[in-house]
Design an enzyme around this catalytic site. Structure first.
Site, PDB file in Angstrom:
ATOM      1  CB  THR A  48      -0.920   0.013   1.233  1.00 55.99           C
ATOM      2  OG1 THR A  48      -1.687  -1.187   1.261  1.00 55.99           O
ATOM      3  CG2 THR A  48      -1.848   1.215   1.216  1.00 55.99           C
ATOM      4  CE1 TYR A 111     -16.155  -0.813  -6.568  1.00 53.03           C
ATOM      5  CE2 TYR A 111     -16.062  -2.591  -8.162  1.00 53.03           C
ATOM      6  CZ  TYR A 111     -16.650  -1.440  -7.697  1.00 53.03           C
ATOM      7  OH  TYR A 111     -17.740  -0.919  -8.328  1.00 53.03           O
ATOM      8  CE1 TYR A 137      -2.088  -4.659   5.008  1.00 52.00           C
ATOM      9  CE2 TYR A 137      -1.435  -4.384   2.724  1.00 52.00           C
ATOM     10  CZ  TYR A 137      -1.740  -3.840   3.957  1.00 52.00           C
ATOM     11  OH  TYR A 137      -1.707  -2.486   4.131  1.00 52.00           O
ATOM     12  NE  ARG A 142      -5.778   2.290   1.641  1.00 53.67           N
ATOM     13  CZ  ARG A 142      -4.760   3.157   1.456  1.00 53.67           C
ATOM     14  NH1 ARG A 142      -4.161   3.722   2.478  1.00 53.67           N
ATOM     15  NH2 ARG A 142      -4.362   3.470   0.245  1.00 53.67           N
ATOM     16  CE  LYS A 165       0.883  -4.040   6.797  1.00 45.51           C
ATOM     17  NZ  LYS A 165       1.226  -3.187   5.617  1.00 45.51           N
ATOM     18  CB  ILE A 207       4.585  -4.746   7.714  1.00 40.84           C
ATOM     19  CG1 ILE A 207       5.106  -6.198   7.716  1.00 40.84           C
ATOM     20  CG2 ILE A 207       4.745  -4.114   6.328  1.00 40.84           C
ATOM     21  CD1 ILE A 207       4.402  -7.115   6.737  1.00 40.84           C
TER      22      ILE A 207
END
Length: 301
Positions: A48, A111, A137, A142, A165, A207
């Site tokens: 990201t 999405y 992740y 997001r 993560k 991270i």
């Protein structure tokens, strides 16, 4: 599980850009040396913070190949290869393997999202296609998609799915994941401000966005946690908490890239649709960096 991808501070590396919007490989090379020399424990490229969403597939593969070549085995390189399209995630992951990445960071589909069963199928298809370890992740803020603890329990049965993560912000979920998965799934904090509490629950590190600016400091926080000195780790954590928060005062990676320019690296701007910070936001960030004696700190280094 005895073999960990890394322990400590992994930097979620920015992708520096030239004025024309192309990738600035000269500065990228400088940043790699900066992190190796300042005790960063792993480099995560094309995540990201690395603006993977606006890199073409060709650029994505080129950046990952460049980073792996420049690091040359000195610390682990973890390649962001996730996509909302499973076949694209597979293609990017295979390319990263060929480029010499040590592990993959694969984000949940965004999405179009998917169900928990869809997540299991998606991640297993990617894991079946490669022969290096995968960090899942989870960043629902997001992606609009959240990996549930029971889903982690199923996913970590795959030998290539070894870590997560966790950027959901849900510390209770992390405790449940640790309870369900134990040593079959390593956990890394995906939020700088939760590193110490995550590591108190058994996470192996972070991270980190903050590590772009202060790699030695984040390495130290993690090292203290790994030594079970949570009192000293907390002191250092609280010392830098204001800056950690300021780096998320706008959409990531806008503030951290702005900060990189202010501390002395020619990081350039973010690609559209991300735009520069507001005047007031910029000055707040600059004032914060000045408070920490970071303005221009890395010029000519």
């Amino acid at each position: 599980m005895s073999n960990h991808i890394f322990t400590g501070s992994g930097v979620a590396l920015i992708t520096p850009m030239n004025a024309d919007g192309s990738v600035n490989y000269d500065v990228l090379s400088q940043l790699i040396e900066f992190h190796v020399n300042n005790h960063t424990d792993a480099i995560i490229a094309c995540g990201t913070t690395g603006e993977a969403a606006t890199l073409s597939e060709e650029e994505h593969c080129e950046v990952l190949s460049f980073v792996a070549e420049k690091v040359n085995g000195r610390i682990p390189v973890i390649a962001g290869t996730g996509s909302n399209d499973t076949s694209t995630a597979v293609a990017l992951s295979k390319s990263a393997c060929k480029s010499g990445a040590d592990a993959l960071l694969v984000v949940t589909p965004y999405y179009n999202k998917t169900s928990q069963q869809g997540l299991i199928k998606h991640f297993n298809v990617v894991a079946d296609a490669v022969d290096i370890p995968i960090i899942l992740y989870n960043v629902p803020s997001r992606t609009g998609c959240n990996i549930q603890p029971k889903t982690y329990e199923e996913l970590c049965k795959h030998p290539n799915i070894v870590a997560a993560k966790e950027a959901s912000g849900n510390i209770s979920a992390v405790a449940t994941i640790r309870s369900l998965c134990g040593d079959n799934l390593d956990i890394y904090s995906g939020n700088d401000d939760q590193t110490v509490p995550f590591m108190s629950l058994g996470a192996l590190g972070v991270i980190s966005v903050f590590a772009n600016i202060c790699p030695a400091e984040m390495h130290k926080i993690c090292s203290l946690c790994l030594e079970n000195d949570f009192a000293e780790a907390s002191k250092l954590h609280f010392k830098y908490l204001e800056l950690m928060n300021e780096l998320f005062s706008d959409v990531n990676p806008i503030p951290v890239k702005t900060a990189m320019n202010l501390v002395g690296f020619d990081a350039g701007e973010c690609r559209l649709p991300l735009v520069p910070m507001s005047v007031s936001g910029y000055h707040d960030l600059k004032d914060c960096l000045e408070k920490y004696d970071l303005l221009g700190k890395y010029l000519n280094k």
